[in-house]
Every structure is written in C-alpha cells, then in structure tokens.
Design a protein around this motif. Structure first.
Motif, PDB file in Angstrom:
ATOM      1  N   ASN A 144       0.819  -1.200   0.000  1.00 40.25           N
ATOM      2  CA  ASN A 144       0.000   0.000   0.000  1.00 40.25           C
ATOM      3  C   ASN A 144       0.857   1.255   0.000  1.00 40.25           C
ATOM      4  O   ASN A 144       1.996   1.239   0.456  1.00 40.25           O
ATOM      5  CB  ASN A 144      -0.886   0.049   1.256  1.00 40.25           C
ATOM      6  CG  ASN A 144      -2.223  -0.602   1.035  1.00 40.25           C
ATOM      7  OD1 ASN A 144      -2.700  -0.711  -0.087  1.00 40.25           O
ATOM      8  ND2 ASN A 144      -2.830  -1.047   2.118  1.00 40.25           N
ATOM      9  N   THR A 152      -8.290   3.500   3.437  1.00 40.71           N
ATOM     10  CA  THR A 152      -8.857   2.156   3.601  1.00 40.71           C
ATOM     11  C   THR A 152      -8.682   1.595   5.007  1.00 40.71           C
ATOM     12  O   THR A 152      -9.004   0.439   5.252  1.00 40.71           O
ATOM     13  CB  THR A 152      -8.216   1.175   2.585  1.00 40.71           C
ATOM     14  OG1 THR A 152      -6.794   1.153   2.788  1.00 40.71           O
ATOM     15  CG2 THR A 152      -8.533   1.559   1.161  1.00 40.71           C
ATOM     16  N   LYS A 187      -3.312   5.459   0.151  1.00 45.15           N
ATOM     17  CA  LYS A 187      -4.306   4.384   0.027  1.00 45.15           C
ATOM     18  C   LYS A 187      -4.610   3.775   1.398  1.00 45.15           C
ATOM     19  O   LYS A 187      -5.775   3.493   1.713  1.00 45.15           O
ATOM     20  CB  LYS A 187      -3.810   3.308  -0.930  1.00 45.15           C
ATOM     21  CG  LYS A 187      -4.813   2.208  -1.175  1.00 45.15           C
ATOM     22  CD  LYS A 187      -4.284   1.188  -2.170  1.00 45.15           C
ATOM     23  CE  LYS A 187      -5.235   0.021  -2.324  1.00 45.15           C
ATOM     24  NZ  LYS A 187      -4.681  -1.040  -3.158  1.00 45.15           N
TER      25      LYS A 187
END
Length: 119
Positions: free
Chosen positions: A38, A46, A42
C-alpha cells in the motif's frame, strides 16, 4: 503433546492473529504498508475497512483456538473455520493477491486433509 495437525492448526490461528494485528494496528505503519503493498495515501483511505477485515481474521483465529481447546469434540469447529479460511483464501487469491493462495488457502486445505486423514 500436539499432533501434526493440531500444530498446523495452531500455526494457522497464530497467522490470523498476526494478520489481525497488521490490519487493525499496523495498516498505516511501514510493516503494514509493505505487507499489503500500500501507499500511505491508500492506507489512510482504507484503514477502517482494513480494521474490519482484521477483526474477522481474529474471529477465524478464535474459532480455531476454540476447536483446539475442545479436543476431540472440536472436530466440527476446526473443520468449519478451516473451510471458512480456505474459501476466504480462494476469494482473496482471485480478487486481491496471488500470494494469498500460499499464505492462507493451501495451509487451510492441508489442515483439512490432515483432519480427514486423522493425523
């Protein structure tokens, strides 16, 4: 003393505790970013989803520990949670990352096979 299969199930449960920690607490840390490939951006967007997913991994581990703790009476419990892990692993392999096949799916399928063989 643990049988081969009980040892494998114990390791699978520990793996899911480790995944819980990665997803719930280390998602935005360097180790979590590397593990799930990641970016910080991001991961930030998330993190709530990852924490939820981590909690589910904790439930899978708890189920396996419950099955182990139940001894011979825990066969159905162990099978149920191993099947859940295998199905989740297949879905993850198809939708997220191929490495999930080796990390999650195959160990669960091996443990199911060993339970069936009563090893």
């Amino acid at each position: 003393m643990l049988s081969i299969n009980e040892g494998l199930i114990f390791l699978i449960a520990l793996l899911h505790i480790y995944i819980l920690v990665l997803e719930m607490f280390l998602w935005e840390k360097p180790i979590g970013l590397r593990a799930f490939r990641n970016t910080p951006e991001k991961a930030a967007t998330t993190r709530v989803l990852a924490a939820n997913q981590g909690l589910y991994n904790g439930f899978l581990a708890a189920g396996l520990f419950w099955g182990l703790w139940s001894g011979d009476n825990g066969l159905d419990v162990k099978l149920f949670f191993l099947i859940c892990i295998a199905i989740a692993g297949i879905f993850g392999t198809l939708t997220a990352a191929k490495k999930i096949l080796y990390i999650q799916t195959l160990p669960a399928l091996l443990a199911i096979l060993l339970l069936w063989l009563d090893v």
